[in-house]
Motif scaffolding. Structure first.
Motif, PDB file in Angstrom:
ATOM      1  N   TYR A 133       0.966  -4.287 -73.889  1.00  0.00           N
ATOM      2  CA  TYR A 133      -0.154  -3.698 -74.629  1.00  0.00           C
ATOM      3  C   TYR A 133      -0.586  -2.340 -74.065  1.00  0.00           C
ATOM      4  O   TYR A 133      -1.512  -1.728 -74.577  1.00  0.00           O
ATOM      5  CB  TYR A 133      -1.342  -4.666 -74.650  1.00  0.00           C
ATOM      6  CG  TYR A 133      -0.996  -5.987 -75.291  1.00  0.00           C
ATOM      7  CD1 TYR A 133      -0.808  -6.085 -76.668  1.00  0.00           C
ATOM      8  CD2 TYR A 133      -0.817  -7.128 -74.528  1.00  0.00           C
ATOM      9  CE1 TYR A 133      -0.466  -7.281 -77.268  1.00  0.00           C
ATOM     10  CE2 TYR A 133      -0.479  -8.342 -75.115  1.00  0.00           C
ATOM     11  CZ  TYR A 133      -0.313  -8.409 -76.479  1.00  0.00           C
ATOM     12  OH  TYR A 133       0.033  -9.597 -77.063  1.00  0.00           O
ATOM     13  N   SER A 136      -2.362   0.583 -76.016  1.00  0.00           N
ATOM     14  CA  SER A 136      -2.985   0.105 -77.248  1.00  0.00           C
ATOM     15  C   SER A 136      -4.490  -0.058 -77.036  1.00  0.00           C
ATOM     16  O   SER A 136      -4.950  -0.260 -75.914  1.00  0.00           O
ATOM     17  CB  SER A 136      -2.379  -1.241 -77.661  1.00  0.00           C
ATOM     18  OG  SER A 136      -1.013  -1.099 -77.961  1.00  0.00           O
ATOM     19  N   SER A 159      -5.450   0.602 -82.223  1.00  0.00           N
ATOM     20  CA  SER A 159      -4.301   1.510 -82.255  1.00  0.00           C
ATOM     21  C   SER A 159      -3.132   0.854 -81.531  1.00  0.00           C
ATOM     22  O   SER A 159      -3.288  -0.158 -80.849  1.00  0.00           O
ATOM     23  CB  SER A 159      -4.660   2.852 -81.603  1.00  0.00           C
ATOM     24  OG  SER A 159      -4.879   2.674 -80.215  1.00  0.00           O
ATOM     25  N   GLY A 160      -1.968   1.474 -81.668  1.00  0.00           N
ATOM     26  CA  GLY A 160      -0.775   0.920 -81.023  1.00  0.00           C
ATOM     27  C   GLY A 160      -0.428  -0.438 -81.601  1.00  0.00           C
ATOM     28  O   GLY A 160      -0.345  -0.601 -82.821  1.00  0.00           O
ATOM     29  N   ARG A 163      -2.908  -1.761 -84.387  1.00  0.00           N
ATOM     30  CA  ARG A 163      -3.171  -1.003 -85.607  1.00  0.00           C
ATOM     31  C   ARG A 163      -3.562  -1.985 -86.708  1.00  0.00           C
ATOM     32  O   ARG A 163      -2.979  -3.056 -86.822  1.00  0.00           O
ATOM     33  CB  ARG A 163      -1.913  -0.239 -86.004  1.00  0.00           C
ATOM     34  CG  ARG A 163      -2.137   0.820 -87.040  1.00  0.00           C
ATOM     35  CD  ARG A 163      -0.884   1.626 -87.289  1.00  0.00           C
ATOM     36  NE  ARG A 163      -0.550   2.424 -86.124  1.00  0.00           N
ATOM     37  CZ  ARG A 163       0.693   2.644 -85.714  1.00  0.00           C
ATOM     38  NH1 ARG A 163       1.720   2.128 -86.366  1.00  0.00           N
ATOM     39  NH2 ARG A 163       0.912   3.391 -84.666  1.00  0.00           N
TER      40      ARG A 163
END
Length: 194
Positions: A133, A136, A159-160, A163
């Motif tokens: 992770y 993220s 995000s990442g 998302r």
């Protein structure tokens, strides 16, 4: 009869394809900024992950992670810190001890929003710095009534690997020093993501 049923099914298939592949054009009702809108289906399966970590909010010492950046003229007269704005960059660890494994940071703004109770507006990103992770984020925006046993705040994005994230967090105070205002809070994060 079989031919008419086949023809009807073929017509439904054609109409279905036409409806699902046609973008919505802007209308004369003020949607000139809409370029297109299409029905999509996400190829991945949505899953829910449950994370637990400890949020270390440090006001004291030479390296605080929570600092005041603004306040209203009346804030110093308020028993609830109404009008105060603090920036945070708090460590997130796997255990309640600050020396336990660091997995991320909580970065954002905490604002005193309650006139009669100690309530904060929390706008923060949980930024992961460990494992798959790493990089993220999970975005949280919500109300935190500090002296309530369990506080729930919504996840509004990410995000990442997160998302399109949605979900909620539950915060429980593990320890709080009334003199220094340092706190350790257990966060249980329930996040739906792809």
């Amino acid at each position: 009869m079989a031919t008419s049923i086949s023809s009807f099914l073929l017509l439904l298939l054609i109409l279905s394809c036409a409806i699902n592949s046609t973008p919505v054009a802007s209308s004369k009702h003020g949607n000139d900024y809409l370029i297109s809108s299409e029905i999509i289906s996400h190829p991945a399966v949505e899953k829910q992950s449950h994370f637990r970590f400890y949020w270390h909010d440090i006001h004291s010492g030479p390296n605080p992670t929570n600092v005041r950046v603004a306040q209203a003229a009346e804030t110093n007269k308020s028993s609830t810190f109404f009008g105060v704005v603090n920036m945070i960059d708090d460590p997130l660890t796997t255990g309640p001890d600050l020396s336990s494994k660091l997995v991320g940071r909580a970065q954002g703004i905490i604002a005193g929003a309650g006139i009669y109770k100690l309530e904060y507006l929390m706008a923060m990103n949980l930024v992961f710095t460990d494992g798959k992770y790493n990089g993220s984020t999970i975005a949280i925006l919500g109300r935190n009534e500090v002296f309530t046993a369990v506080r729930e705040m919504p996840i509004v994005g990410g995000s990442g690997l997160f998302r399109f994230a949605r979900g909620y967090v539950q915060a429980r105070t593990y320890s709080h020093d009334l003199v220094t205002r340092d706190a350790v809070v257990e966060y249980n994060v329930f996040v739906n993501h792809y």
